[in-house]
Design an enzyme around this catalytic site. Structure first.
Site, PDB file in Angstrom:
ATOM      1  N   LYS A  86       0.860  -1.191   0.000  1.00 16.28           N
ATOM      2  CA  LYS A  86       0.000   0.000   0.000  1.00 16.28           C
ATOM      3  C   LYS A  86       0.890   1.233   0.000  1.00 16.28           C
ATOM      4  O   LYS A  86       1.970   1.227   0.603  1.00 16.28           O
ATOM      5  CB  LYS A  86      -0.870   0.013   1.266  1.00 16.28           C
ATOM      6  N   GLY A 186     -21.029   6.407   3.660  1.00 21.27           N
ATOM      7  CA  GLY A 186     -20.030   6.805   2.662  1.00 21.27           C
ATOM      8  C   GLY A 186     -20.533   6.582   1.249  1.00 21.27           C
ATOM      9  O   GLY A 186     -20.765   5.444   0.845  1.00 21.27           O
ATOM     10  N   GLY A 188     -19.063   7.501  -1.774  1.00 21.12           N
ATOM     11  CA  GLY A 188     -18.019   7.831  -2.740  1.00 21.12           C
ATOM     12  C   GLY A 188     -18.127   6.916  -3.941  1.00 21.12           C
ATOM     13  O   GLY A 188     -19.225   6.484  -4.312  1.00 21.12           O
ATOM     14  N   VAL A 190     -17.301   3.724  -4.385  1.00 19.70           N
ATOM     15  CA  VAL A 190     -17.876   2.396  -4.149  1.00 19.70           C
ATOM     16  C   VAL A 190     -19.285   2.502  -3.557  1.00 19.70           C
ATOM     17  O   VAL A 190     -20.205   1.815  -4.016  1.00 19.70           O
ATOM     18  CB  VAL A 190     -16.987   1.561  -3.185  1.00 19.70           C
TER      19      VAL A 190
HETATM   20  P1  NAD Z   1     -14.113   7.671  -1.894  1.00 16.08           P
HETATM   21  O1  NAD Z   1     -13.070   8.600  -1.390  1.00 16.08           O
HETATM   22  O2  NAD Z   1     -14.569   7.784  -3.290  1.00 16.08           O
HETATM   23  O3  NAD Z   1     -15.420   7.750  -0.957  1.00 16.08           O
HETATM   24  C1  NAD Z   1     -15.415   7.841   0.435  1.00 16.08           C
HETATM   25  C2  NAD Z   1     -16.711   8.556   0.811  1.00 16.08           C
HETATM   26  O4  NAD Z   1     -16.862   8.498   2.226  1.00 16.08           O
HETATM   27  C3  NAD Z   1     -16.726  10.038   0.420  1.00 16.08           C
HETATM   28  O5  NAD Z   1     -17.935  10.342  -0.249  1.00 16.08           O
HETATM   29  C4  NAD Z   1     -16.624  10.774   1.754  1.00 16.08           C
HETATM   30  O6  NAD Z   1     -17.286  12.016   1.741  1.00 16.08           O
HETATM   31  C5  NAD Z   1     -17.310   9.785   2.674  1.00 16.08           C
HETATM   32  N1  NAD Z   1     -16.984   9.900   4.088  1.00 16.08           N
HETATM   33  C6  NAD Z   1     -15.793  10.170   4.671  1.00 16.08           C
HETATM   34  N2  NAD Z   1     -15.903  10.155   6.012  1.00 16.08           N
HETATM   35  C7  NAD Z   1     -17.200   9.848   6.279  1.00 16.08           C
HETATM   36  C8  NAD Z   1     -17.940   9.662   7.470  1.00 16.08           C
HETATM   37  N3  NAD Z   1     -17.385   9.807   8.675  1.00 16.08           N
HETATM   38  N4  NAD Z   1     -19.255   9.354   7.382  1.00 16.08           N
HETATM   39  C9  NAD Z   1     -19.842   9.206   6.173  1.00 16.08           C
HETATM   40  N5  NAD Z   1     -19.190   9.375   5.009  1.00 16.08           N
HETATM   41  C10 NAD Z   1     -17.887   9.680   5.062  1.00 16.08           C
HETATM   42  O7  NAD Z   1     -13.548   6.191  -1.592  1.00 16.08           O
HETATM   43  P2  NAD Z   1     -14.000   4.835  -2.275  1.00 16.08           P
HETATM   44  O8  NAD Z   1     -13.089   4.533  -3.414  1.00 16.08           O
HETATM   45  O9  NAD Z   1     -15.471   4.822  -2.473  1.00 16.08           O
HETATM   46  O10 NAD Z   1     -13.606   3.795  -1.133  1.00 16.08           O
HETATM   47  C11 NAD Z   1     -14.399   3.682   0.037  1.00 16.08           C
HETATM   48  C12 NAD Z   1     -13.770   2.651   0.974  1.00 16.08           C
HETATM   49  O11 NAD Z   1     -13.658   1.396   0.322  1.00 16.08           O
HETATM   50  C13 NAD Z   1     -12.342   3.004   1.432  1.00 16.08           C
HETATM   51  O12 NAD Z   1     -12.136   2.553   2.740  1.00 16.08           O
HETATM   52  C14 NAD Z   1     -11.460   2.216   0.478  1.00 16.08           C
HETATM   53  O13 NAD Z   1     -10.190   1.922   1.026  1.00 16.08           O
HETATM   54  C15 NAD Z   1     -12.291   0.961   0.324  1.00 16.08           C
HETATM   55  N6  NAD Z   1     -12.018   0.250  -0.919  1.00 16.08           N
HETATM   56  C16 NAD Z   1     -12.171   0.879  -2.100  1.00 16.08           C
HETATM   57  C17 NAD Z   1     -11.918   0.176  -3.278  1.00 16.08           C
HETATM   58  C18 NAD Z   1     -12.128   0.803  -4.630  1.00 16.08           C
HETATM   59  O14 NAD Z   1     -12.171   0.068  -5.633  1.00 16.08           O
HETATM   60  N7  NAD Z   1     -12.300   2.118  -4.714  1.00 16.08           N
HETATM   61  C19 NAD Z   1     -11.479  -1.170  -3.229  1.00 16.08           C
HETATM   62  C20 NAD Z   1     -11.356  -1.781  -1.977  1.00 16.08           C
HETATM   63  C21 NAD Z   1     -11.615  -1.069  -0.822  1.00 16.08           C
END
Ligand code: NAD
Length: 361
Positions: A86, A186, A188, A190
């Site tokens: 990472k 959240g 975002g 995903v």
């Molecule tokens: P992202 O940054 O696109 O989305 C994260 C979202 O969470 C944002 O909309 C943010 O505003 C929101 N957020 C932050 N703090 C918050 C809180 N306290 N309460 C509510 N919402 C909150 O990230 P992502 O790519 O969607 O990934 C989300 C999670 O999944 C992360 O932990 C990431 O490590 C994990 N993940 C992502 C992937 C991927 O393919 N993107 C793969 C495996 C794991």
């Protein structure tokens, strides 16, 4: 300027401690980060690049080490020929040139000679991966070409979480997902994709994000209920889906949980392994994050290893079955699912290590 490397820990072969921690910095572009190579036993260490605010270098490195171990376990259980790693980069406090920062980070990755492969994670995008690719080919999440997968891995991650959630609710609630209420924390990359998939499957949704516009927009689109961020964990739902940052499940927070299933995309949801044991005692099924969110890394593997979209999609579709196998082992050994998953992953890595040692003799 070529980023400066400093080896803090190296050549450890213990599964639970990283093989290598490389600090990367470049004052010209304000790059200040760390690349953690947890294990290369199964293949090059693969795992995304997080771009986030950290108060101290200690916090940043600690996050990187925990996330990298999760990647080793995730890749092992998904059956990928990849180790775990990472990268974590500290978001500069003052104005900075984003393109220059990610270009410098690309040079840092190139110096590792293929031991680490990066991709998107929280705070990074396809454009950042394009900037990294100017200096190295050890980067995924680039725009797709022909039959080769690529681009934002989030839809595949959301799909793998959805399939695992189906397995989890059948197992714990004996009900199809379409009859369940799911609280998503959240929205975002995903979380939004998962919400749309759940809506299509007929589930009712409760949504929360720190950005209210995201919640309101999606709530209208999916006929869902908006929930304040400090109430989503305790919402009256069948499933709680953490899709923001890690550490949301602590001894204190889980007392408020009303859902019987926790299944979401966020990495490192458990504050400590003991919290996972406590959830099991409470009769709450916790779906280990690194088992259920493997869709994205499968996409990354396909892109780096030249697999077709069909092969990648097949592996993503098998995520629910892989999770079912973890549940089977957990039931047989009378372990909480996160303990069973940890044992399984450690065994896969240990067997590959023994195999390597035999080959070297
Ligand atoms: P992202 O940054 O696109 O989305 C994260 C979202 O969470 C944002 O909309 C943010 O505003 C929101 N957020 C932050 N703090 C918050 C809180 N306290 N309460 C509510 N919402 C909150 O990230 P992502 O790519 O969607 O990934 C989300 C999670 O999944 C992360 O932990 C990431 O490590 C994990 N993940 C992502 C992937 C991927 O393919 N993107 C793969 C495996 C794991």
């Amino acid at each position: 300027m070529i980023p400066v490397f400093k080896t803090v820990v190296s050549n450890s072969r213990e599964v639970d401690s990283p093989e290598d921690i490389q600090m990367v910095s470049d004052s010209a572009s304000s790059l200040d980060g760390v690349i953690v190579i947890h294990s290369t036993v199964l293949g090059p260490a693969a795992g995304g690049c997080r771009f986030w605010t950290y108060d101290t270098a200690h916090d940043m490195v600690g996050d990187g080490v925990r996330l990298a171990q999760g990647m080793s376990f995730k890749n092992a259980i998904a059956g990928l020929p990849l180790g775990g790693g990472k990268a974590v980069i500290r978001r500069p406090a003052s104005a900075f040139d984003r393109l220059a920062l990610f270009r410098a980070f690309g040079q840092a990755i190139e110096k590792l000679g293929g031991r680490y492969i990066t991709a998107e994670d929280v705070g990074t995008s396809v454009d950042d991966m394009i900037a990294i690719a100017e200096s190295t080919r050890h980067v995924a999440g680039l725009p797709p070409r022909g039959d080769r997968p690529g681009g934002d891995p989030s839809p595949s991650t959301a799909r793998s979480v959805l399939l695992s959630m189906e397995t989890a609710v059948e197992y714990r609630l004996d009900r199809p997902l379409g009859e369940c209420k799911v609280a998503i924390q959240g929205l975002g990359h995903v979380g939004t994709a998962l919400a749309r998939m759940l809506h299509a499957a007929g589930a009712r949704l409760l949504l929360a994000d720190v950005v209210p516009e995201k919640v309101n927009q999606l709530a209208v689109e999916l006929n869902a209920t908006a929930v304040p961020i400090d109430e989503i964990l305790s919402a009256d739902a069948d499933v709680f889906a953490p899709c923001a940052l890690g550490g949301v499940l602590s001894e204190a927070s889980i007392r408020a949980l009303r859902a019987r299933v926790v299944c979401g995309a966020a990495n490192n949801q458990l504050n400590t392994d003991d919290v996972g044991d406590r959830l099991a005692e409470m009769g709450i099924l916790y779906a280990p994050d690194y088992v259920v969110n493997a869709g994205g890394i499968i996409n990354v593997a396909a892109e780096q290893l030249g697999w077709s979209r069909d092969k990648a999609a097949r592996l993503v579709e098998e995520t629910g079955q892989r999770f079912a196998k973890v549940l089977e082992v957990a039931a047989k050994k009378k372990l909480a699912p996160h303990r069973a998953a940890g044992e399984l992953a450690r065994r896969i890595i240990a067997e590959a290590t023994s195999e390597k040692v035999r080959e070297q003799r």
